[in-house]
Design an enzyme around this catalytic site. Sequence first.
Site, PDB file in Angstrom:
ATOM      1  N   ARG A  83       0.742  -1.069   0.049  1.00 37.21           N
ATOM      2  CA  ARG A  83       0.050   0.118   0.153  1.00 37.21           C
ATOM      3  C   ARG A  83       0.643   1.295  -0.008  1.00 37.21           C
ATOM      4  O   ARG A  83       0.500   2.046  -0.694  1.00 37.21           O
ATOM      5  CB  ARG A  83      -0.961  -0.036   1.357  1.00 37.21           C
ATOM      6  CG  ARG A  83      -1.956   0.963   1.223  1.00 37.21           C
ATOM      7  CD  ARG A  83      -2.904   1.317   2.395  1.00 37.21           C
ATOM      8  NE  ARG A  83      -3.368  -0.310   2.865  1.00 37.21           N
ATOM      9  CZ  ARG A  83      -3.998  -0.387   3.796  1.00 37.21           C
ATOM     10  NH1 ARG A  83      -4.369   0.331   4.620  1.00 37.21           N
ATOM     11  NH2 ARG A  83      -4.362  -1.852   3.977  1.00 37.21           N
ATOM     12  N   HIS A 117      -8.082  -4.269  -7.261  1.00 32.18           N
ATOM     13  CA  HIS A 117      -7.905  -3.352  -6.247  1.00 32.18           C
ATOM     14  C   HIS A 117      -9.101  -3.569  -4.964  1.00 32.18           C
ATOM     15  O   HIS A 117     -10.029  -2.282  -5.218  1.00 32.18           O
ATOM     16  CB  HIS A 117      -7.355  -2.019  -6.372  1.00 32.18           C
ATOM     17  CG  HIS A 117      -6.806  -1.173  -5.245  1.00 32.18           C
ATOM     18  ND1 HIS A 117      -5.510  -1.385  -5.120  1.00 32.18           N
ATOM     19  CD2 HIS A 117      -7.263  -0.147  -4.571  1.00 32.18           C
ATOM     20  CE1 HIS A 117      -5.231  -0.581  -4.142  1.00 32.18           C
ATOM     21  NE2 HIS A 117      -6.153   0.174  -3.684  1.00 32.18           N
ATOM     22  N   TYR A 145     -19.004  12.724 -13.047  1.00 28.80           N
ATOM     23  CA  TYR A 145     -18.951  13.860 -13.839  1.00 28.80           C
ATOM     24  C   TYR A 145     -17.569  13.992 -14.715  1.00 28.80           C
ATOM     25  O   TYR A 145     -17.674  14.540 -15.914  1.00 28.80           O
ATOM     26  CB  TYR A 145     -19.055  15.077 -13.023  1.00 28.80           C
ATOM     27  CG  TYR A 145     -20.408  15.254 -12.314  1.00 28.80           C
ATOM     28  CD1 TYR A 145     -21.384  15.061 -13.081  1.00 28.80           C
ATOM     29  CD2 TYR A 145     -20.590  15.240 -10.857  1.00 28.80           C
ATOM     30  CE1 TYR A 145     -22.862  15.140 -12.244  1.00 28.80           C
ATOM     31  CE2 TYR A 145     -21.511  15.185 -10.413  1.00 28.80           C
ATOM     32  CZ  TYR A 145     -22.724  15.198 -10.788  1.00 28.80           C
ATOM     33  OH  TYR A 145     -23.721  15.391 -10.177  1.00 28.80           O
TER      34      TYR A 145
END
Length: 878
Positions: free
Chosen positions: A40, A86, A130
């Site tokens: 990570r 993921h 968006y």
Amino acid sequence: MEENNLPQETQDNNRIIEINIEEQMKTAYIDYSMSVIVGRALPDVRDGFKPVHRRILFAMNELGVNSNKPHKKSARIVGEVLGKYHPHGDSSVYDAMVRMAQDWNMRYTMVDGQGNFGSQDGDEPAAMRYTEVRLKKIGESMLDDIEKDTVDFQLNFDDSLQEPTVLPTRIPQLLVNGSSGIAVGMATNILPHNLTEVIEGCVAYIDNREITAEELCKYVKAPDFPTGGIIWGMEGVKQGLLTGRGRVVLRGKLHVETKPSGREQIIITEVPYQVNRDSLCDRVGQLVTDKTIEGIAHINNESNQKEGTRIVIDLKRDAVANIVINQLYKFTELQTSYGINNVALVKGRPKILNIRDMISEFIEFRHEVVVRRAEYELKEARKKAHILQGYLIALDHLDEVIAMIRNSPSPDVARDNLVNAGWGLDEIQAKAILELRLQRLTGMERDKIREEFDQLLKIIAGLEELLGNEGLRFDLIKKELEEVKEKFGDERKTEITYLADEMNILDFIAEEDVVITISHLGYIKRTSATEYRQQKRGGRGAIGGRTREEDYIEHLFVASTHHTLLFFTEKGRCFWLKVYEIPEGEKNSKGRAIQNLMQLPPDDKVRAIIDIAKLQDKEFVNSHYIVLCTKKGVIKKTLLEEFSRPRQNGVNAITVVEGDQLLEARLTNGSMEIMMAVKSGRAIRFPEEKVRPTGRGAIGVSGIEVDDENDEVIGMVCVSKEDKTRTILVVSEKGFGKRTPLTDESGEDVYRITNRGGKGVKTMSVTDKTGSLVGILDVTEKQDLMITCKSGITIRTAVADIREAGRATQGVKLIRLDESDAIAAITAIDEIEEAELVEDEVSTDAAEVSSETPTAEPNAGEENSGDTTEQEENSSND
């Protein structure tokens, strides 16, 4: 009942395992921390990515969202990454992808975003439904050749798909874009750098695998931030590059403008990396309200996406702009510091890396990718060539093949018939022939197959050569890096400013020639060469250094203030000193003890000095040699490169045997001629090639035979075979000297070339009148001769004034000496234009002599003490 229950209780107790809570906590926490570190928080040193970034780019590539395709909704990409690779929160994936599209966060953005992706003022990006994204060309370069088995793949979280463990990048991503992250027990903060500089550093590493981190700093100068700014001081940056840990101070860029009303404005055009412009304005406003900063009337953030950063600070009429600017740097984020902590995963383990480590790991990985790609392409080319070979066999037996296929009841039988026909076809080729389209049987198509097969054979040969030659592979890596630089490289955005104590000292030191003098007792100084006035031959001389009664000037030569001096001691040690580090003194001053400037042992003393202009030039130091000689006639040659790394306590240059001393050191190009002279008047001449190069600790070989206990070598010169302008100048201790050419007018050698280790020939007729030989030099008529006496008197005279004579002559009187005085050292220097020419031979120069120095009577018999007669020269023995 109780008895019946006992066995059951015993059975239950056996199912309980007692463990140490400390050990369990330790094991569980280590497992967790390693999961965070590897999976990570820390980037891989090879492609510079953490898993989430790698998975985003791989998913976009798999979806075909390339730079030449339309944008796709961010939510589509995030869903792909979450569902396949993921399994974490969607915000972590979207935030990582957004950052890769923000040109104020990434030095080179990997993702091309369309829509609202936030701003440098701290505005949040629009929701993923968006915005739209696609890969940029530089992002595609991270994935080049991934389909060619260049990297290892692993199963995803549910073992249903394969994902790459690393990307086969052509971009040195870790250095170029940097990375930051907090793991468990460690963190990383790698700053972004300029792609052009990093690739130049990579190329320099490929060219010289032994290059040091310090040498790489010439290419990768400092971090280069996407928002520009000015790096204020390089000490912390240098530490970061050399050790992996350091600190960068970054300032915003600003300038002062004057309004038509006469008031001044401070215009901030660049703010430090990751500084929020609105927050900066709010902080300045708060400081003005608190009266911490005075002189500011108004501040306004006029920045926009198109024009970039523009923060306008209006000053009051009586405000001093420089004072306000310094207060802004002191109290606001207009000056910010960043810690450098280059921690990355190397072979799965976290490691602190300096600049050389990061570049070497990237090049090593790139080499692995090139090898795997070549192996894959070779395998595929061989497969294709094998099938084309089958086509060509079939075309050679076309009618039989058609008849065989037509008469076969099934494809399997047809395939077996082709294999068993005796034409050398195997099953793969037979299957390919059966699938061949009829149009390939036309004459034109047959020619194409033949041409394609020939072309494949060339490709196979090229790939085999590539795999068998490491040099070719590194040339290919270099070529691909140069292509990346050409395509994506740009100029630095962040300026570098050195602080006063970090400036290169050479920038402040005028480059000029200075005279270096070293006395017999070890006092050194430098004096401007123009202080020594040129005099006629036979003049009285001037005081060249006031020394103690038992001391005298032993070494005197000219060097540039920007050069490095190599000091060789009589015990065979070598020390380094920059010319500008030598204290400056008057011509008649004593100087400073040399032990104060270098770690010279008290029982050792300097015997020879070499002036090196290009000690850091690799090509120069690997093509030049240091030739050393001792008083007992030993000579030794060592590559200059072995003396190119200065050490404070010096290095061993030659092993000097007991009873011997190092006498002279010379710089050569490897193909010169060496001459050595002894006190009794003999000299030997032999090619430099006769002395093979040895290491610094070697003893050396015999150069000239020294058979008399009272005899010893007094000097050595190294002359170029091609240079016909040089003559050999010899001087005796009582002031006699002469010049002798190496070859006479007929082209015959005056000093014949022999093997090393011989007795040599007579170079001067040594008598009681001349005294023993004290020096030998190779000179040109454009040079001046500096003669230094044991009394401290120095005279400078033109070499052209010393006449040429045969090698067996006594020569002419060069300097008039007191009876108790003798010549201590001679040196040849180039003429200096500023030197004052003194026409008067005696009277003017006599005024230069110190009143403390006894004046000798002029030598009335100078005309009789000149050259020996021709008869004497002919009768003398070689």
